[in-house]
Design a protein around this motif. Structure first.
Motif, PDB file in Angstrom:
ATOM      1  N   ILE A   1      52.284  51.462  38.952  1.00 50.86           N
ATOM      2  CA  ILE A   1      53.170  52.576  38.599  1.00 50.86           C
ATOM      3  C   ILE A   1      53.883  53.096  39.837  1.00 50.86           C
ATOM      4  CG2 ILE A   1      53.230  54.936  37.707  1.00 50.86           C
ATOM      5  CD1 ILE A   1      50.825  54.216  35.971  1.00 50.86           C
ATOM      6  N   ARG A   2      53.103  53.318  40.888  1.00 54.32           N
ATOM      7  CA  ARG A   2      53.684  53.842  42.120  1.00 54.32           C
ATOM      8  C   ARG A   2      52.736  53.572  43.278  1.00 54.32           C
ATOM      9  NH1 ARG A   2      57.997  56.822  41.626  1.00 54.32           N
ATOM     10  NH2 ARG A   2      58.967  57.696  43.480  1.00 54.32           N
ATOM     11  N   LYS A   3      53.320  53.289  44.430  1.00 48.89           N
ATOM     12  CA  LYS A   3      52.522  53.043  45.618  1.00 48.89           C
ATOM     13  C   LYS A   3      52.139  54.366  46.274  1.00 48.89           C
ATOM     14  CE  LYS A   3      54.931  48.678  46.468  1.00 48.89           C
ATOM     15  NZ  LYS A   3      55.800  47.927  47.415  1.00 48.89           N
ATOM     16  N   ALA A   4      51.033  54.332  47.015  1.00 45.73           N
ATOM     17  CA  ALA A   4      50.539  55.559  47.643  1.00 45.73           C
ATOM     18  C   ALA A   4      51.548  56.131  48.627  1.00 45.73           C
ATOM     19  CB  ALA A   4      49.208  55.282  48.349  1.00 45.73           C
ATOM     20  N   GLU A   5      52.186  55.271  49.404  1.00 49.45           N
ATOM     21  CA  GLU A   5      53.126  55.764  50.412  1.00 49.45           C
ATOM     22  C   GLU A   5      54.395  56.338  49.796  1.00 49.45           C
ATOM     23  OE1 GLU A   5      53.334  51.199  50.254  1.00 49.45           O
ATOM     24  OE2 GLU A   5      51.808  52.773  50.288  1.00 49.45           O
ATOM     25  N   GLU A   6      54.622  56.099  48.501  1.00 56.51           N
ATOM     26  CA  GLU A   6      55.791  56.652  47.821  1.00 56.51           C
ATOM     27  C   GLU A   6      55.469  57.954  47.096  1.00 56.51           C
ATOM     28  OE1 GLU A   6      56.922  53.539  45.230  1.00 56.51           O
ATOM     29  OE2 GLU A   6      57.745  52.257  46.807  1.00 56.51           O
ATOM     30  N   THR A   7      54.251  58.431  47.254  1.00 60.37           N
ATOM     31  CA  THR A   7      53.808  59.659  46.587  1.00 60.37           C
ATOM     32  C   THR A   7      53.747  60.800  47.598  1.00 60.37           C
ATOM     33  OG1 THR A   7      52.479  58.342  45.048  1.00 60.37           O
ATOM     34  CG2 THR A   7      51.972  60.694  45.210  1.00 60.37           C
ATOM     35  N   VAL A   8      54.171  61.977  47.174  1.00 65.60           N
ATOM     36  CA  VAL A   8      54.118  63.172  48.019  1.00 65.60           C
ATOM     37  C   VAL A   8      53.032  64.096  47.475  1.00 65.60           C
ATOM     38  CG1 VAL A   8      55.382  65.163  48.907  1.00 65.60           C
ATOM     39  CG2 VAL A   8      56.568  62.985  48.555  1.00 65.60           C
ATOM     40  N   THR A   9      52.055  64.393  48.305  1.00 62.85           N
ATOM     41  CA  THR A   9      50.973  65.290  47.910  1.00 62.85           C
ATOM     42  C   THR A   9      51.282  66.706  48.377  1.00 62.85           C
ATOM     43  OG1 THR A   9      49.346  63.502  48.035  1.00 62.85           O
ATOM     44  CG2 THR A   9      48.506  65.752  48.102  1.00 62.85           C
ATOM     45  N   VAL A  10      51.112  67.663  47.478  1.00 62.41           N
ATOM     46  CA  VAL A  10      51.355  69.077  47.781  1.00 62.41           C
ATOM     47  C   VAL A  10      50.019  69.811  47.724  1.00 62.41           C
ATOM     48  CG1 VAL A  10      52.584  71.168  47.103  1.00 62.41           C
ATOM     49  CG2 VAL A  10      53.664  68.932  46.799  1.00 62.41           C
ATOM     50  N   VAL A  11      49.690  70.513  48.798  1.00 63.54           N
ATOM     51  CA  VAL A  11      48.431  71.258  48.866  1.00 63.54           C
ATOM     52  C   VAL A  11      48.679  72.677  48.367  1.00 63.54           C
ATOM     53  CG1 VAL A  11      46.571  72.063  50.353  1.00 63.54           C
ATOM     54  CG2 VAL A  11      47.662  69.860  50.808  1.00 63.54           C
ATOM     55  N   ASN A  12      48.005  73.039  47.292  1.00 64.88           N
ATOM     56  CA  ASN A  12      48.130  74.374  46.703  1.00 64.88           C
ATOM     57  C   ASN A  12      46.889  75.200  47.053  1.00 64.88           C
ATOM     58  OD1 ASN A  12      49.114  76.500  45.209  1.00 64.88           O
ATOM     59  ND2 ASN A  12      48.464  75.678  43.241  1.00 64.88           N
ATOM     60  N   ARG A  13      47.051  76.534  47.016  1.00 62.81           N
ATOM     61  CA  ARG A  13      45.975  77.476  47.356  1.00 62.81           C
ATOM     62  C   ARG A  13      45.433  77.213  48.761  1.00 62.81           C
ATOM     63  NH1 ARG A  13      43.008  76.521  41.615  1.00 62.81           N
ATOM     64  NH2 ARG A  13      44.719  77.216  40.306  1.00 62.81           N
ATOM     65  N   TYR A  14      46.343  77.041  49.676  1.00 63.85           N
ATOM     66  CA  TYR A  14      45.986  76.699  51.047  1.00 63.85           C
ATOM     67  C   TYR A  14      45.660  77.957  51.850  1.00 63.85           C
ATOM     68  CZ  TYR A  14      46.810  75.540  55.954  1.00 63.85           C
ATOM     69  OH  TYR A  14      46.697  75.422  57.311  1.00 63.85           O
ATOM     70  N   THR A  15      44.599  77.892  52.629  1.00 72.25           N
ATOM     71  CA  THR A  15      44.264  78.932  53.603  1.00 72.25           C
ATOM     72  C   THR A  15      43.892  78.256  54.915  1.00 72.25           C
ATOM     73  OG1 THR A  15      41.927  78.974  52.952  1.00 72.25           O
ATOM     74  CG2 THR A  15      43.409  80.502  51.814  1.00 72.25           C
TER      75      THR A  15
ATOM     76  N   PRO B   1      50.408  78.886  49.623  1.00 71.64           N
ATOM     77  CA  PRO B   1      49.288  79.766  49.974  1.00 71.64           C
ATOM     78  C   PRO B   1      48.495  80.206  48.751  1.00 71.64           C
ATOM     79  CG  PRO B   1      51.351  80.978  50.061  1.00 71.64           C
ATOM     80  CD  PRO B   1      51.714  79.542  49.819  1.00 71.64           C
ATOM     81  N   SER B   2      47.276  80.627  48.996  1.00 76.39           N
ATOM     82  CA  SER B   2      46.401  81.109  47.927  1.00 76.39           C
ATOM     83  C   SER B   2      46.604  82.609  47.759  1.00 76.39           C
ATOM     84  CB  SER B   2      44.937  80.799  48.271  1.00 76.39           C
ATOM     85  OG  SER B   2      44.074  81.308  47.279  1.00 76.39           O
ATOM     86  N   ASN B   3      47.298  82.993  46.693  1.00 76.13           N
ATOM     87  CA  ASN B   3      47.557  84.417  46.464  1.00 76.13           C
ATOM     88  C   ASN B   3      47.865  84.624  44.982  1.00 76.13           C
ATOM     89  OD1 ASN B   3      48.129  87.131  46.659  1.00 76.13           O
ATOM     90  ND2 ASN B   3      49.394  86.921  48.488  1.00 76.13           N
ATOM     91  N   PHE B   4      46.829  84.540  44.153  1.00 74.59           N
ATOM     92  CA  PHE B   4      47.049  84.640  42.712  1.00 74.59           C
ATOM     93  C   PHE B   4      47.457  86.047  42.287  1.00 74.59           C
ATOM     94  CE2 PHE B   4      45.525  85.320  38.332  1.00 74.59           C
ATOM     95  CZ  PHE B   4      46.291  84.355  37.692  1.00 74.59           C
TER      96      PHE B   4
END
Length: 547
Positions: free
Chosen positions: A312-326, A350-353
């Motif tokens: 479906i898609r290669k790892a290097e073609e994927t963008v990972t987004v880190v949510n709730r980051y501190t 950032p983590s700020n619900f």
């Protein structure tokens, strides 16, 4: 003229046979066969990125190519690379298949087993058509980088990581910059886009399942026009109907939306089905949302491996987004990048619900305040992905000036929503003016606090002096000295010079003669010792009479 030919054949034996026959064609330059649909699209995209002239004139697609079916693959090639002639190779050259191939954009059909004459004729016809099309489109090389808009898929590593929130905010950011935007909710069992944007609409993507060719009118009827200007194609309200949405339906829906909108953001949820897998494969950019915890990162790694196994898609073609980051979390973005093998987005959410709770509970995520750090980070992510555009001036130059960032134009429409530099000179000198206005208040507070310190210090000195005087007066009789004099002298010695000037002492024995007392009065200085304002403090002490 040399005709460049790119075969797409999954079977190795068929690939060798086709390559041998192609090498015998006059003025033909066959490339090495590609083995699957993903490799074909990647190869064409790479060649188109270099130059229009690098694209092959003819692409031969074998009917058993995978994982995308041959007809869908031809439709995709025709949409993304309209200057390429596509020819289908099949063992069943029936009129029905011929008609379906023409509808999918094929320029010819070749029956198996392959014949030299038929292959030569079909390749020549497709090549001539491709050359003619390119002459008309040669003035705009951008046509071959992909039709219509950009497709971005948003997938969660697991439930509750913020997939729908990211989808909605990316769409809002792109819309705020002036682009036409659509959201496609492919979280077919539990899609929440409607809940986040306060949408009540009876149509969904299921209504497109039984339609073989999605016309603009049909698409318009199925898409909800949101007040923000975003078009929304919802997931079915009944989760069990999600099974009706196949990969074919998803491909048709994504292609139709891409042709009509500049940006298409697809919420793929967390469960992979044929529909959202097809969307991820077709996407220009695929986002994978994770949170900085072990469970989420492991789930992201499993998802990346799944995509790779299914081509479906290669790892290097994927963008990972880190949510709730501190900053205090043990799992930081570089570690996520190393574990998953993907590229991690620069913008971490950032983590700020607390900032989100009011808008989420009201179902109006579009009303999220601009000063929200979560919104600023997500809109910054939209700029990083190139989903926003900068308006052009009359002279064709970027209005943002030397900054040239894609998100600069959003500052005017939604000030504070993107963490970028403010307009040059817009707030110049504001800090100086604000400080000048606050300076008197600050000085007054400091003066009051300092005077309170002096008041307390004076009271402490008076108490210590009285205590020393009382002890000296109590033992004066034993030494044969005068109690009053001893009391005053010892009390005065306990005071600093500046406080001795205003010193008074009242010493004596209480009725009954058992306790000798001392009472000391001193003045409280005004800001500095030696400057008195008439304020007094009194210290009292007593000691047992001796002798």
């Amino acid at each position: 003229m040399t005709t460049r030919i790119l075969p797409a054949v999954g079977d190795p034996d068929a690939a060798r046979s086709l390559s041998t026959l192609l090498s015998q064609l006059p003025d033909a330059e066959p490339a090495l066969p590609v083995s699957d649909s993903t490799a074909l699209l990647d190869t064409l995209a790479r060649l188109a990125g270099e130059s229009l002239d690098e694209l092959p004139e003819v692409v031969l697609v074998h009917e058993r190519i995978g994982p995308v079916p041959a007809l869908e693959l031809m439709r995709e090639v025709g949409l993304r690379f309209p200057g390429v002639g596509v020819v289908l190779i099949t063992a069943d050259p029936s009129p029905g298949l011929f008609s379906a191939a023409m509808d999918a954009g094929a320029r010819g059909l070749i029956g198996l087993p392959l014949g030299y004459e038929e292959l030569t004729a079909r390749v020549s016809t497709a090549a001539a058509w491709a050359v003619g099309v390119r002459k008309h489109l040669s003035s705009s090389a951008d046509v071959f980088t992909g039709p219509g808009g950009t497709v971005v898929t948003v997938t969660g590593s697991k439930g509750g990581v913020g997939t729908t929130l990211t989808t909605v905010q990316l769409a809002l950011a792109a819309r705020a910059s002036g682009k036409s935007v659509a959201i496609l909710d492919l979280d077919l069992q539990s899609g929440d886009v409607a809940s986040y944007l306060d949408v009540q609409f009876r149509r969904s993507i299921v209504d497109l399942a039984g339609i073989s060719d999605i016309s603009p009118r049909v698409l318009q009827d199925a898409v909800f026009a949101h007040p923000t200007g975003i078009g929304i194609l919802l997931a079915p309200a009944e989760g069990e109907r999600g099974e009706e949405v196949t990969d074919r339906v998803a491909r048709q829906a994504v292609s139709a939306l891409r042709n009509r909108y500049e940006v298409v953001v697809v919420d793929c949820g967390t469960q992979m089905s044929g529909a959202n897998a097809a969307a991820v494969e077709m996407a220009d950019q695929a986002l994978l949302i994770v949170t900085p915890d072990v469970v989420s990162v492991r789930a992201a790694k499993r998802m990346v491996r799944l995509w790779d196994r299914l081509q479906i898609r290669k790892a290097e073609e994927t963008v990972t987004v880190v949510n709730r980051y501190t900053r205090n979390t043990e799992i930081q973005p570089p570690l996520v990048e190393r574990i998953t093998g993907t590229r991690v987005a620069t913008a971490a959410i950032p983590s700020n619900f607390k900032e989100l709770q009011t808008a989420v509970d009201a179902g109006r995520l579009q009303d999220l305040e601009s000063r929200s750090t979560v919104k600023q980070a997500l809109w910054g992510l939209a700029g990083e992905l190139g989903l926003v555009k900068t308006p052009e001036g009359k002279d064709g130059k970027n209005k943002a000036g030397k900054r040239g960032t894609a998100t600069a134009s959003l500052e005017k429409d939604d000030r504070g929503s993107i963490g970028l530099k403010r307009r040059r000179g817009g707030d110049s000198g504001s800090v100086t003016i604000e400080f000048a206005g606050m300076a008197p208040v600050i000085l007054a507070i400091v003066a009051i606090l300092w005077q309170a310190v002096l008041y307390g210090y004076s009271y402490s000195l008076a108490g210590n002096a009285a205590d020393e005087g009382a002890r000296a007066g109590a033992v004066a009789g034993v030494r044969g000295a005068v109690s009053q004099t001893e009391c005053e002298d010892h009390a005065k010695k306990r005071l600093p010079d500046s406080w001795q000037k205003s010193f008074t002492a009242d010493c004596g024995t209480e009725p009954g003669g058992a306790i000798y007392t001392a009472k000391v009065d001193v003045d409280v200085p005004l800001f500095f010792p030696g400057f008195n304002a008439g304020w007094h403090v009194t210290g009292e002490a007593g000691a047992a009479q001796e002798g």
